[in-house]
Design a protein around this motif. Structure first.
Motif, PDB file in Angstrom:
ATOM      1  N   ILE A  72       0.842  -1.203   0.000  1.00 49.21           N
ATOM      2  CA  ILE A  72       0.000   0.000   0.000  1.00 49.21           C
ATOM      3  C   ILE A  72       0.872   1.245   0.000  1.00 49.21           C
ATOM      4  CG2 ILE A  72      -1.702   1.349   1.302  1.00 49.21           C
ATOM      5  CD1 ILE A  72      -2.746  -1.197   2.504  1.00 49.21           C
ATOM      6  N   SER A  73       0.530   2.215  -0.852  1.00 47.04           N
ATOM      7  CA  SER A  73       1.196   3.519  -0.791  1.00 47.04           C
ATOM      8  C   SER A  73       0.408   4.416   0.158  1.00 47.04           C
ATOM      9  CB  SER A  73       1.292   4.162  -2.178  1.00 47.04           C
ATOM     10  OG  SER A  73       0.014   4.372  -2.742  1.00 47.04           O
ATOM     11  N   THR A  74       1.120   5.001   1.099  1.00 45.47           N
ATOM     12  CA  THR A  74       0.468   5.813   2.139  1.00 45.47           C
ATOM     13  C   THR A  74       0.453   7.297   1.809  1.00 45.47           C
ATOM     14  OG1 THR A  74       2.527   6.145   3.369  1.00 45.47           O
ATOM     15  CG2 THR A  74       1.229   4.173   3.900  1.00 45.47           C
ATOM     16  N   GLY A  75       1.263   7.716   0.818  1.00 44.16           N
ATOM     17  CA  GLY A  75       1.505   9.136   0.685  1.00 44.16           C
ATOM     18  C   GLY A  75       2.493   9.574   1.751  1.00 44.16           C
ATOM     19  N   ILE A  76       2.666  10.880   1.877  1.00 46.64           N
ATOM     20  CA  ILE A  76       3.699  11.424   2.754  1.00 46.64           C
ATOM     21  C   ILE A  76       3.101  11.999   4.034  1.00 46.64           C
ATOM     22  CG2 ILE A  76       5.539  13.157   2.927  1.00 46.64           C
ATOM     23  CD1 ILE A  76       5.814  13.025  -0.102  1.00 46.64           C
ATOM     24  N   GLY A  77       3.737  11.694   5.164  1.00 45.61           N
ATOM     25  CA  GLY A  77       3.446  12.403   6.389  1.00 45.61           C
ATOM     26  C   GLY A  77       2.576  11.679   7.404  1.00 45.61           C
ATOM     27  N   PRO A  78       2.668  12.087   8.686  1.00 44.95           N
ATOM     28  CA  PRO A  78       1.914  11.461   9.766  1.00 44.95           C
ATOM     29  C   PRO A  78       0.401  11.548   9.587  1.00 44.95           C
ATOM     30  CG  PRO A  78       3.701  12.800  10.644  1.00 44.95           C
ATOM     31  CD  PRO A  78       3.608  13.114   9.188  1.00 44.95           C
ATOM     32  N   ASP A  79      -0.094  12.612   8.959  1.00 41.86           N
ATOM     33  CA  ASP A  79      -1.546  12.736   8.773  1.00 41.86           C
ATOM     34  C   ASP A  79      -2.076  11.627   7.878  1.00 41.86           C
ATOM     35  OD1 ASP A  79      -0.061  13.859   6.718  1.00 41.86           O
ATOM     36  OD2 ASP A  79      -1.490  15.462   6.306  1.00 41.86           O
ATOM     37  N   ASN A  80      -1.342  11.285   6.827  1.00 44.30           N
ATOM     38  CA  ASN A  80      -1.754  10.180   5.972  1.00 44.30           C
ATOM     39  C   ASN A  80      -1.658   8.839   6.697  1.00 44.30           C
ATOM     40  OD1 ASN A  80      -2.144  11.993   3.896  1.00 44.30           O
ATOM     41  ND2 ASN A  80      -1.087  10.750   2.381  1.00 44.30           N
ATOM     42  N   ILE A  81      -0.636   8.695   7.550  1.00 49.30           N
ATOM     43  CA  ILE A  81      -0.505   7.463   8.321  1.00 49.30           C
ATOM     44  C   ILE A  81      -1.706   7.278   9.238  1.00 49.30           C
ATOM     45  CG2 ILE A  81       0.855   6.280  10.099  1.00 49.30           C
ATOM     46  CD1 ILE A  81       2.087   6.298   7.238  1.00 49.30           C
ATOM     47  N   ASP A  82      -2.231   8.353   9.788  1.00 44.06           N
ATOM     48  CA  ASP A  82      -3.422   8.286  10.635  1.00 44.06           C
ATOM     49  C   ASP A  82      -4.589   7.666   9.873  1.00 44.06           C
ATOM     50  OD1 ASP A  82      -4.899   9.003  13.098  1.00 44.06           O
ATOM     51  OD2 ASP A  82      -5.965  10.374  11.763  1.00 44.06           O
ATOM     52  N   ILE A  83      -4.756   8.056   8.618  1.00 37.76           N
ATOM     53  CA  ILE A  83      -5.828   7.515   7.776  1.00 37.76           C
ATOM     54  C   ILE A  83      -5.584   6.041   7.491  1.00 37.76           C
ATOM     55  CG2 ILE A  83      -6.825   7.584   5.453  1.00 37.76           C
ATOM     56  CD1 ILE A  83      -6.368  10.642   5.510  1.00 37.76           C
ATOM     57  N   VAL A  84      -4.401   5.719   7.005  1.00 39.20           N
ATOM     58  CA  VAL A  84      -4.115   4.354   6.553  1.00 39.20           C
ATOM     59  C   VAL A  84      -4.174   3.356   7.706  1.00 39.20           C
ATOM     60  CG1 VAL A  84      -2.405   2.860   5.461  1.00 39.20           C
ATOM     61  CG2 VAL A  84      -2.748   5.169   4.595  1.00 39.20           C
ATOM     62  N   MET A  85      -3.545   3.674   8.837  1.00 40.25           N
ATOM     63  CA  MET A  85      -3.515   2.744   9.960  1.00 40.25           C
ATOM     64  C   MET A  85      -4.914   2.500  10.520  1.00 40.25           C
ATOM     65  SD  MET A  85      -0.417   1.583  10.540  1.00 40.25           S
ATOM     66  CE  MET A  85      -0.544   0.971  12.218  1.00 40.25           C
ATOM     67  N   ASN A  86      -5.691   3.548  10.668  1.00 42.45           N
ATOM     68  CA  ASN A  86      -7.032   3.379  11.226  1.00 42.45           C
ATOM     69  C   ASN A  86      -7.955   2.617  10.286  1.00 42.45           C
ATOM     70  OD1 ASN A  86      -7.632   4.705  13.968  1.00 42.45           O
ATOM     71  ND2 ASN A  86      -6.344   6.241  12.983  1.00 42.45           N
ATOM     72  N   GLU A  87      -7.842   2.863   8.979  1.00 40.08           N
ATOM     73  CA  GLU A  87      -8.726   2.165   8.047  1.00 40.08           C
ATOM     74  C   GLU A  87      -8.310   0.712   7.858  1.00 40.08           C
ATOM     75  OE1 GLU A  87      -9.701   4.307   4.477  1.00 40.08           O
ATOM     76  OE2 GLU A  87     -10.486   6.017   5.597  1.00 40.08           O
ATOM     77  N   LEU A  88      -7.009   0.421   7.891  1.00 37.17           N
ATOM     78  CA  LEU A  88      -6.576  -0.971   7.841  1.00 37.17           C
ATOM     79  C   LEU A  88      -7.060  -1.727   9.079  1.00 37.17           C
ATOM     80  CD1 LEU A  88      -2.898  -0.858   6.508  1.00 37.17           C
ATOM     81  CD2 LEU A  88      -4.898  -1.816   5.352  1.00 37.17           C
ATOM     82  N   ASP A  89      -6.944  -1.096  10.239  1.00 32.33           N
ATOM     83  CA  ASP A  89      -7.412  -1.741  11.462  1.00 32.33           C
ATOM     84  C   ASP A  89      -8.915  -1.986  11.394  1.00 32.33           C
ATOM     85  OD1 ASP A  89      -6.864  -2.495  14.414  1.00 32.33           O
ATOM     86  OD2 ASP A  89      -8.571  -1.126  14.517  1.00 32.33           O
ATOM     87  N   ALA A  90      -9.655  -1.036  10.845  1.00 33.61           N
ATOM     88  CA  ALA A  90     -11.106  -1.216  10.718  1.00 33.61           C
ATOM     89  C   ALA A  90     -11.431  -2.422   9.837  1.00 33.61           C
ATOM     90  CB  ALA A  90     -11.743   0.046  10.140  1.00 33.61           C
ATOM     91  N   LEU A  91     -10.631  -2.643   8.803  1.00 30.25           N
ATOM     92  CA  LEU A  91     -10.872  -3.771   7.900  1.00 30.25           C
ATOM     93  C   LEU A  91     -10.788  -5.119   8.605  1.00 30.25           C
ATOM     94  CD1 LEU A  91      -8.917  -2.630   4.706  1.00 30.25           C
ATOM     95  CD2 LEU A  91     -11.405  -2.835   4.945  1.00 30.25           C
ATOM     96  N   VAL A  92      -9.917  -5.232   9.594  1.00 31.99           N
ATOM     97  CA  VAL A  92      -9.729  -6.535  10.252  1.00 31.99           C
ATOM     98  C   VAL A  92     -10.362  -6.623  11.631  1.00 31.99           C
ATOM     99  CG1 VAL A  92      -7.643  -7.079   8.953  1.00 31.99           C
ATOM    100  CG2 VAL A  92      -7.431  -5.872  11.132  1.00 31.99           C
ATOM    101  N   ASN A  93     -10.640  -5.496  12.261  1.00 27.87           N
ATOM    102  CA  ASN A  93     -11.091  -5.543  13.654  1.00 27.87           C
ATOM    103  C   ASN A  93     -12.459  -4.924  13.910  1.00 27.87           C
ATOM    104  OD1 ASN A  93      -8.876  -6.963  14.727  1.00 27.87           O
ATOM    105  ND2 ASN A  93      -7.640  -5.095  14.681  1.00 27.87           N
ATOM    106  N   ILE A  94     -13.115  -4.442  12.869  1.00 37.18           N
ATOM    107  CA  ILE A  94     -14.482  -3.927  12.992  1.00 37.18           C
ATOM    108  C   ILE A  94     -15.353  -4.633  11.955  1.00 37.18           C
ATOM    109  CG2 ILE A  94     -15.985  -1.897  12.806  1.00 37.18           C
ATOM    110  CD1 ILE A  94     -13.607  -0.166  13.645  1.00 37.18           C
ATOM    111  N   ASP A  95     -16.502  -5.107  12.375  1.00 33.67           N
ATOM    112  CA  ASP A  95     -17.468  -5.675  11.426  1.00 33.67           C
ATOM    113  C   ASP A  95     -18.107  -4.511  10.676  1.00 33.67           C
ATOM    114  OD1 ASP A  95     -19.916  -6.632  10.264  1.00 33.67           O
ATOM    115  OD2 ASP A  95     -19.799  -8.384  11.557  1.00 33.67           O
TER     116      ASP A  95
END
Length: 288
Positions: A72-95
């Protein structure tokens, strides 16, 4: 139940920014910043089962030597990491249908393949740095409750030794995954302490037309030392990945190809070769 305003889904049921569904990702995930670097990795795969792109977030899932991996390409910077990490976690840990957190949680293995500039003369261009710690110079992670996961003694030492201006927010230090470190380490890899800046120019000490708050900060970071640990390199994602990964229960590690040395003022003769060497090294380590 998590409200639709908080967990935003597309009409097809995929998470909002990444445009992915749970079946689209593997448990082992590689992060890159540049969307064009995704296919530089997946060209080594024997097969690709899924491809998707929305904005700067490009995803491909396939097989490398029999192991299912997502890039996955995240783009640049901590703000983008906030999006990617939370949405990946939602994919596996939220119905995503009931919007309820699952009773049994899944831990992902996330390895960042990045490029970076070295802060030390003895961390040369074309070397690979494995980040044992991430130092966040941004404020993104402070939106979360991180006191129980941060290395406060190291933070205090950094603040004191660099005479850090607290108006910029308190820096945070997070340790990377020891499990992934053992998988990815070798005698040829430099283990380091990686700084994560919230920007590329002023936040990393670069001066063009604008004066910066502390023009001597890079020199101070060069000299920082805590129990034998010194800062090795500076980039824009590692600290945020480590922090959110630890809070969410995922294993995270950052590997950087060093393409510039700020201490010596040098740049790699062939940065593409350095990146390719990192890709092959890390892919093979992932499947061992």
């Amino acid at each position: 139940m998590i409200a639709s305003s908080e967990l935003i889904l597309n009409l097809d049921g995929s998470v909002y920014h990444l445009n992915l569904k749970p079946e689209n990702i593997a448990k082992d995930i590689i992060f890159v910043g540049d969307q064009n670097r995704v296919e530089k990795i997946t060209k080594h795969f024997s097969s690709i089962e899924f491809s998707q792109q929305k904005r700067e977030f490009k995803t491909q899932t396939g097989s490398y030597k029999g192991k299912r991996i997502t890039v996955i390409s995240t783009g640049i910077g901590p703000d983008n990491i906030d999006i990617v990490m939370n949405e990946l976690d939602a994919l596996v840990n939220i119905d995503l249908k009931t919007r309820e957190i699952k009773e049994e949680l899944t831990s992902l293995n996330i390895v960042r393949f990045g490029t970076s500039g070295s802060l030390q003369a003895n961390v040369p261009c074309d070397s690979i740095v494995l980040s044992q710690y991430g130092l966040g110079l941004d404020n993104m992670l402070r939106s979360y409750c991180i006191d129980e996961i941060s290395e406060t003694e190291m933070e205090d030492a950094f603040i004191k030794q660099t005479d850090w201006d607290m108006r910029k927010g308190r820096p945070y230090v997070i340790k990377g995954s020891e499990i992934l470190e053992k998988r990815m380490e070798s005698d040829s890899i430099i283990k380091g302490f990686t700084g994560t800046a919230g920007g590329f120019y002023g936040p990393q000490g670069r001066i063009l037309r604008l004066p910066i708050q502390d023009s001597d900060l890079n020199n101070k970071m060069d000299k920082f030392e805590f129990n034998g640990i010194r800062m090795t390199n500076l980039e824009m994602e590692t600290g945020a990945i480590y922090g959110l990964g630890k809070l969410l229960g995922h294993q995270c590690l950052s590997l950087n190809a060093i393409i510039a040395n700020r201490a010596t003022g040098t740049f790699s003769d062939d940065p593409y070769k350095a990146v390719d060497a990192l890709i092959i090294y890390a892919l093979d380590k992932l499947v061992e």
